[in-house]
Design a protein around this motif. Structure first.
Motif, PDB file in Angstrom:
ATOM      1  N   LEU A   1      11.883-105.723 -11.018  1.00  0.00           N
ATOM      2  CA  LEU A   1      12.293-106.562 -12.135  1.00  0.00           C
ATOM      3  C   LEU A   1      13.809-106.641 -12.091  1.00  0.00           C
ATOM      4  CD1 LEU A   1      10.051-107.615 -14.135  1.00  0.00           C
ATOM      5  CD2 LEU A   1       9.394-105.554 -12.890  1.00  0.00           C
TER       6      LEU A   1
ATOM      7  N   LEU B   1      17.031 -96.519 -19.094  1.00  0.00           N
ATOM      8  CA  LEU B   1      15.673 -95.984 -19.038  1.00  0.00           C
ATOM      9  C   LEU B   1      15.617 -94.571 -19.615  1.00  0.00           C
ATOM     10  CD1 LEU B   1      12.796 -96.657 -18.094  1.00  0.00           C
ATOM     11  CD2 LEU B   1      13.404 -95.749 -15.846  1.00  0.00           C
TER      12      LEU B   1
ATOM     13  N   ASP C   1      14.292 -96.233 -11.364  1.00  0.00           N
ATOM     14  CA  ASP C   1      15.479 -96.806 -12.000  1.00  0.00           C
ATOM     15  C   ASP C   1      16.583 -97.076 -10.981  1.00  0.00           C
ATOM     16  OD1 ASP C   1      17.323 -97.605 -13.854  1.00  0.00           O
ATOM     17  OD2 ASP C   1      17.408 -95.695 -14.933  1.00  0.00           O
TER      18      ASP C   1
ATOM     19  N   THR D   1      15.959-106.227 -19.367  1.00  0.00           N
ATOM     20  CA  THR D   1      15.119-105.882 -18.217  1.00  0.00           C
ATOM     21  C   THR D   1      14.438-104.533 -18.392  1.00  0.00           C
ATOM     22  OG1 THR D   1      16.673-107.122 -16.844  1.00  0.00           O
ATOM     23  CG2 THR D   1      15.082-105.733 -15.711  1.00  0.00           C
ATOM     24  N   THR D   2      15.177-103.533 -18.879  1.00  0.00           N
ATOM     25  CA  THR D   2      14.595-102.197 -19.026  1.00  0.00           C
ATOM     26  C   THR D   2      13.458-102.196 -20.032  1.00  0.00           C
ATOM     27  OG1 THR D   2      16.672-101.111 -18.414  1.00  0.00           O
ATOM     28  CG2 THR D   2      15.076 -99.804 -19.663  1.00  0.00           C
TER      29      THR D   2
ATOM     30  N   ILE E   1       7.937 -96.096 -12.933  1.00  0.00           N
ATOM     31  CA  ILE E   1       9.139 -96.932 -12.975  1.00  0.00           C
ATOM     32  C   ILE E   1      10.259 -96.166 -12.288  1.00  0.00           C
ATOM     33  CG2 ILE E   1      10.818 -98.130 -14.421  1.00  0.00           C
ATOM     34  CD1 ILE E   1       8.710 -98.207 -16.645  1.00  0.00           C
TER      35      ILE E   1
ATOM     36  N   THR F   1      10.476-104.020 -18.604  1.00  0.00           N
ATOM     37  CA  THR F   1       9.787-103.210 -17.590  1.00  0.00           C
ATOM     38  C   THR F   1       8.907-102.160 -18.243  1.00  0.00           C
ATOM     39  OG1 THR F   1      11.646-103.552 -16.063  1.00  0.00           O
ATOM     40  CG2 THR F   1      10.121-101.754 -15.555  1.00  0.00           C
TER      41      THR F   1
ATOM     42  N   CYS G   1       8.282 -92.179 -15.364  1.00  0.00           N
ATOM     43  CA  CYS G   1       9.546 -92.775 -14.943  1.00  0.00           C
ATOM     44  C   CYS G   1      10.372 -91.791 -14.126  1.00  0.00           C
ATOM     45  CB  CYS G   1      10.375 -93.184 -16.156  1.00  0.00           C
ATOM     46  SG  CYS G   1       9.598 -94.389 -17.228  1.00  0.00           S
TER      47      CYS G   1
ATOM     48  N   ASP H   1      13.318-101.025 -12.062  1.00  0.00           N
ATOM     49  CA  ASP H   1      14.246-101.588 -13.039  1.00  0.00           C
ATOM     50  C   ASP H   1      15.571-101.814 -12.323  1.00  0.00           C
ATOM     51  OD1 ASP H   1      15.752-102.286 -15.235  1.00  0.00           O
ATOM     52  OD2 ASP H   1      15.669-100.316 -16.199  1.00  0.00           O
TER      53      ASP H   1
END
Length: 252
Positions: free
Chosen positions: A9, A48, A40, A18-19, A38, A22, A90, A129
């Motif tokens: 993304l 994030l 980063d 965006t974060t 996810i 996502t 994440c 992300d």
């Protein structure tokens, strides 16, 4: 379920959301019973990490500068309601400046491909992300993903920024597969995520407009079909055409 799909993304501009987008996409996929991670690449903002509690001893930069460190050491689960069958984990970026600098080198950035491959072995979907592509790590992250989706505000300036970022990706030999508009719609977008004042994860509330539109965006991002149900309501008439037939049928 189909093979793992990784998707970057990529923010078309700073402040595109965006974060958060996502994270909402990941929560929606988890609500469909999928395990999502996810990774980063937004080192500058570290946004994030704001969604996670506790000390982050091993972050994304650690995994890029220390190839011997296992992916599992950096995974942090995102709290979701018990009713959600899937998982969101994440690997945020949260580190001192010295390690950020080392993680931005070309050699370290190239390890994104390795880390995406590792994550693909353990998760149904890998989301990245990614800030507007400029630094080594953002370029490497976008290049490592199977699909690249730009994220842009639904404004005239956002549309122009989206055109520029897609051109930049093309210059780098990276194909753009779709565009997600945030806080509204514009004609060139393949899906959109409406503005919301609700706290994360707003996409798990099936009673409003937000959840079905995020579900459609998730389908676009990872090229899949979801099996989710949403409450029937007149507001969905405003998003008809953005919902795929598999979801639209469940709302009528």
């Amino acid at each position: 379920m189909s093979d793992t799909v990784s998707a970057a993304l990529v923010g078309a501009t700073g402040g595109a959301g965006t974060t958060r987008t996502t994270l909402e996409l990941a929560a929606t996929l988890a609500n469909d019973g999928r395990d999502v991670t996810i990774l980063d690449a937004a080192f500058a903002t570290q946004g994030l990490a704001d969604y996670l509690d506790g000390r982050l001893d091993t972050d994304m930069t650690t995994l890029l500068v220390e190839p011997e460190t296992p992916l599992e050491a950096g995974l942090v689960d995102v709290p979701l309601p018990d009713a959600v069958a899937g998982r969101v984990a994440c690997v945020p970026a949260s580190a001192p400046f010295e390690r950020f600098a080392r993680a931005k080198t070309a050699e370290a950035a190239r390890r994104f491909e390795t880390r995406v491959a590792e994550a693909s072995e353990a998760f149904d979907h890998v989301l990245l992300d990614v800030p507007p592509v400029a630094a080594n790590q953002s370029i490497a992250a976008a290049d490592a993903a199977q699909r690249v989706v730009t994220v842009t505000p639904a404004t005239d300036r956002g549309a122009e920024a989206n055109r520029r970022i897609r051109d930049r990706l093309a210059d780098l030999g990276i194909e753009s597969h779709a565009t997600i508009a945030t806080r509204g719609r514009f004609e060139a977008a393949d899906a959109f995520v409406p503005a919301t004042d609700a706290s994360f994860p707003a996409s798990l509330d099936a009673s409003g407009e937000f959840a079905p539109t995020v579900a459609h965006a998730a389908e676009v991002v990872v090229a899949t079909e979801l099996d989710l149900e949403f409450e029937e309501q007149s507001v969905l008439a405003g998003v008809d055409g953005y919902l795929p037939s598999s979801l639209r049928r469940l709302t009528k």
